[in-house]
Design a protein around this motif. Sequence first.
Motif, PDB file in Angstrom:
ATOM      1  N   THR A 152       0.826  -1.212   0.000  1.00 44.53           N
ATOM      2  CA  THR A 152       0.000   0.000   0.000  1.00 44.53           C
ATOM      3  C   THR A 152       0.859   1.260   0.000  1.00 44.53           C
ATOM      4  N   LYS A 153       2.180   1.071   0.124  1.00 45.45           N
ATOM      5  CA  LYS A 153       3.091   2.216   0.166  1.00 45.45           C
ATOM      6  C   LYS A 153       4.124   2.117  -0.951  1.00 45.45           C
ATOM      7  N   PHE A 154       4.665   3.286  -1.330  1.00 44.71           N
ATOM      8  CA  PHE A 154       5.702   3.338  -2.355  1.00 44.71           C
ATOM      9  C   PHE A 154       7.058   3.736  -1.768  1.00 44.71           C
ATOM     10  N   CYS A 155       7.061   4.331  -0.575  1.00 45.48           N
ATOM     11  CA  CYS A 155       8.306   4.809   0.052  1.00 45.48           C
ATOM     12  C   CYS A 155       9.037   5.794  -0.865  1.00 45.48           C
ATOM     13  N   PRO A 156       8.362   6.884  -1.265  1.00 49.78           N
ATOM     14  CA  PRO A 156       8.909   7.788  -2.278  1.00 49.78           C
ATOM     15  C   PRO A 156      10.239   8.430  -1.920  1.00 49.78           C
ATOM     16  N   ASN A 157      10.509   8.619  -0.630  1.00 51.09           N
ATOM     17  CA  ASN A 157      11.740   9.295  -0.227  1.00 51.09           C
ATOM     18  C   ASN A 157      12.919   8.364  -0.014  1.00 51.09           C
ATOM     19  N   ASN A 158      12.675   7.058  -0.083  1.00 56.57           N
ATOM     20  CA  ASN A 158      13.770   6.110   0.095  1.00 56.57           C
ATOM     21  C   ASN A 158      14.739   6.162  -1.075  1.00 56.57           C
ATOM     22  N   PRO A 159      16.038   5.992  -0.819  1.00 58.59           N
ATOM     23  CA  PRO A 159      17.002   5.950  -1.919  1.00 58.59           C
ATOM     24  C   PRO A 159      16.843   4.675  -2.737  1.00 58.59           C
ATOM     25  N   VAL A 160      17.169   4.759  -4.010  1.00 60.31           N
ATOM     26  CA  VAL A 160      17.115   3.591  -4.889  1.00 60.31           C
ATOM     27  C   VAL A 160      18.476   2.905  -4.901  1.00 60.31           C
ATOM     28  N   ARG A 161      18.496   1.617  -4.609  1.00 60.61           N
ATOM     29  CA  ARG A 161      19.729   0.842  -4.660  1.00 60.61           C
ATOM     30  C   ARG A 161      19.942   0.294  -6.070  1.00 60.61           C
ATOM     31  N   ARG A 162      21.189  -0.074  -6.355  1.00 57.23           N
ATOM     32  CA  ARG A 162      21.526  -0.568  -7.687  1.00 57.23           C
ATOM     33  C   ARG A 162      20.810  -1.885  -8.013  1.00 57.23           C
ATOM     34  N   ASP A 163      20.601  -2.741  -7.028  1.00 58.50           N
ATOM     35  CA  ASP A 163      19.899  -3.989  -7.324  1.00 58.50           C
ATOM     36  C   ASP A 163      18.426  -3.713  -7.644  1.00 58.50           C
ATOM     37  N   GLN A 164      17.810  -2.802  -6.896  1.00 56.29           N
ATOM     38  CA  GLN A 164      16.424  -2.429  -7.183  1.00 56.29           C
ATOM     39  C   GLN A 164      16.303  -1.782  -8.563  1.00 56.29           C
ATOM     40  N   MET A 165      17.290  -0.953  -8.890  1.00 54.97           N
ATOM     41  CA  MET A 165      17.273  -0.272 -10.179  1.00 54.97           C
ATOM     42  C   MET A 165      17.317  -1.271 -11.325  1.00 54.97           C
ATOM     43  N   ALA A 166      18.028  -2.361 -11.140  1.00 49.06           N
ATOM     44  CA  ALA A 166      18.095  -3.387 -12.178  1.00 49.06           C
ATOM     45  C   ALA A 166      16.711  -3.944 -12.478  1.00 49.06           C
ATOM     46  N   SER A 167      15.939  -4.204 -11.442  1.00 47.74           N
ATOM     47  CA  SER A 167      14.582  -4.731 -11.646  1.00 47.74           C
ATOM     48  C   SER A 167      13.670  -3.682 -12.267  1.00 47.74           C
ATOM     49  N   PHE A 168      13.759  -2.444 -11.786  1.00 46.00           N
ATOM     50  CA  PHE A 168      12.944  -1.374 -12.361  1.00 46.00           C
ATOM     51  C   PHE A 168      13.232  -1.210 -13.853  1.00 46.00           C
ATOM     52  N   LEU A 169      14.523  -1.141 -14.187  1.00 44.99           N
ATOM     53  CA  LEU A 169      14.918  -0.956 -15.593  1.00 44.99           C
ATOM     54  C   LEU A 169      14.568  -2.170 -16.438  1.00 44.99           C
ATOM     55  N   GLY A 170      14.793  -3.345 -15.874  1.00 39.59           N
ATOM     56  CA  GLY A 170      14.494  -4.568 -16.617  1.00 39.59           C
ATOM     57  C   GLY A 170      13.025  -4.656 -16.974  1.00 39.59           C
ATOM     58  N   ARG A 171      12.154  -4.355 -16.021  1.00 41.51           N
ATOM     59  CA  ARG A 171      10.714  -4.387 -16.297  1.00 41.51           C
ATOM     60  C   ARG A 171      10.318  -3.299 -17.275  1.00 41.51           C
ATOM     61  N   ALA A 172      10.861  -2.088 -17.093  1.00 40.53           N
ATOM     62  CA  ALA A 172      10.519  -0.977 -17.979  1.00 40.53           C
ATOM     63  C   ALA A 172      10.939  -1.265 -19.416  1.00 40.53           C
TER      64      ALA A 172
END
Length: 205
Positions: A152-172
């Motif tokens: 139910t949350k997005f945690c907008p102010n949290n920093p993005v880690r490189r491993d998370q970025m890989a999943s975000f970019l891969g899906r996009a």
Amino acid sequence: DDDGNTHESYIEAISAAGITAGCNAPINDRYCPTKGVSRAQMASFLVRSLGLTDDGGGNRFVDDDHSVHESSIDKLAAAGITNGCNPPANTEFCPSRIVSRAEMAAFLARAYQLKDPGGDRFTDDNGSVFESSIQAIAAAGISVGCNPPTNTKFCPNNPVRRDQMASFLGRASGLTPVAVPPRIDVSDVDVKVYAGDDLASLARQ
């Protein structure tokens, strides 16, 4: 250094697609999955992912001179994916600043021309200037949230880690996660070493 990481299959996918080479050049046998993604690194990730080539003449910002990511930053600006970080002048890019999850949403929404479907997907982004972008990447399946299983949350102010970025970019980018081979747990394996043994040979067994 990503063995067993939840995002490992997407780290391998963006590596195979040429979106990342690694984090310890020139060897590049590490990805540094838990490090934060800087705005400069974000620019290079997106430029490689989108195949952008036009730098708009270069030298768009005053604070990225001599950065290894300067060319990518210029290309990102020329594509209209970033304006800068010091409005209204926007003469700076703030290349070393770590990207927040909300900023990441804005980058991806602009880069992939994603639309906000409306509604109120998350409870913790109300009033954020990035809420529309957050809604857009959630609708596109790029992010489901940050507090599973309810999400139910997005945690907008949290920093993005490189491993998370890989999943975000891969899906996009529509990349298929790379299957990771099973690994043998050797924690319970006993290896007996005797005088005169070839240790190098034992290590290869």
